[in-house]
Design a protein around this motif. Structure first.
Motif, PDB file in Angstrom:
ATOM      1  N   GLU A   1      -4.950   6.368  -0.250  1.00 19.82           N
ATOM      2  CA  GLU A   1      -4.100   5.178  -0.275  1.00 19.82           C
ATOM      3  C   GLU A   1      -4.420   4.331  -1.506  1.00 19.82           C
ATOM      4  O   GLU A   1      -5.580   4.106  -1.838  1.00 19.82           O
ATOM      5  CB  GLU A   1      -4.314   4.351   0.993  1.00 19.82           C
TER       6      GLU A   1
ATOM      7  N   SER B   1       0.827  -1.197   0.000  1.00 15.88           N
ATOM      8  CA  SER B   1       0.000   0.000   0.000  1.00 15.88           C
ATOM      9  C   SER B   1       0.861   1.246   0.000  1.00 15.88           C
ATOM     10  O   SER B   1       1.926   1.282   0.630  1.00 15.88           O
ATOM     11  CB  SER B   1      -0.925   0.006   1.220  1.00 15.88           C
TER      12      SER B   1
ATOM     13  N   ARG C   1       0.575   5.406   0.527  1.00 11.45           N
ATOM     14  CA  ARG C   1      -0.276   6.488   1.017  1.00 11.45           C
ATOM     15  C   ARG C   1       0.302   7.828   0.575  1.00 11.45           C
ATOM     16  O   ARG C   1       1.506   8.061   0.672  1.00 11.45           O
ATOM     17  CB  ARG C   1      -0.385   6.410   2.542  1.00 11.45           C
TER      18      ARG C   1
END
Length: 234
Positions: free
Chosen positions: A51, A28, A30
């Motif tokens: 995100e 992930s 962000r």
């Protein structure tokens, strides 16, 4: 570049941040998107932390691919006269990635995340788009910008021309720049405080014209936009 054309500047700077998903093939990323708007009353800004999760698919036989998801919300910028401009998410997370980073590959996200300096500056030529759903002045590389004639009535949504904000918000209002920076901050969840109808529309899964998401009846903006353009939370 014409005098009336505006340049969208994407500044990709990275703070050290890595969030691993449950899968060893996913990660992930962000980032904070900030919108800066010049007005006769001074600079107005708005920001949101979003995100992107990019998960590579295992190669099975001759097939391969990736699965991309997104979380976050539209960026809201308060402008003179009590008006608010919103920079939307896209229903397709790949398009959200392209709008934010200029590409939709994991490589561009890894590059932004690994660079500890303000190192990448990407001007976007504001070329006129050909999307039949968009107005004739739609610019590639910009997020969709919208506002409401009455923020309490979602059906009053209208498109904003990023090259000519003054047409919607009055003299002296113009887009200065849009920046994107990697961050470790929490995903923002503030937009529900601005849009009193949002949670109800999310629960009922309706578009901004209060009809079911699956029944787009026309090419009107309120028919095409659902709540996912304003907020997506997993």
């Amino acid at each position: 570049m014409g005098a009336q054309q505006k340049t969208l500047v994407i500044l990709i700077a990275a703070a050290l941040f890595t969030t691993q998903s449950c899968s060893p093939f996913g990660r992930s990323y962000r980032y904070r998107m900030t919108i800066e708007v010049e007005t006769l009353e001074g600079l107005r800004t708005g920001a949101a932390v979003r995100e992107i999760t990019y998960q590579e698919a295992l190669k099975l036989a001759d097939s391969s691919g990736a699965h991309v998801t997104q979380q976050g919300e539209a960026v809201a910028v308060d402008l003179p006269g009590g008006r608010t401009m919103f920079a939307l998410l896209e229903s397709d997370p790949y398009i959200t990635m392209q709008t934010a980073f200029g590409a939709d590959s994991r490589a561009i996200l890894d590059s932004a995340q690994a660079d500890m300096r303000l190192a990448v500056v990407k001007p976007y030529p504001p070329t006129i788009g050909t999307d039949p759903r968009a107005p004739s002045n739609y610019y590639h590389g910009y997020p969709q910008l919208v506002t409401f004639e009455d923020i309490k009535n979602p059906s009053t949504v209208k498109m904003v021309d990023p090259g000519h904000l003054e047409k919607t918000f009055g003299r002296g209002v113009k887009l200065r720049r849009i920046t994107v920076r990697m961050t470790k901050e929490a995903i923002t969840q503030e937009i529900v405080k601005r849009l009193p109808w949002l949670e109800d529309y999310q629960i009922r899964q309706v578009n901004l014209n209060n009809t079911p998401n699956s029944s787009v009846a026309s090419n009107e903006l309120a028919d095409r936009l659902g709540t996912g353009y304003f907020q997506i939370l997993n």
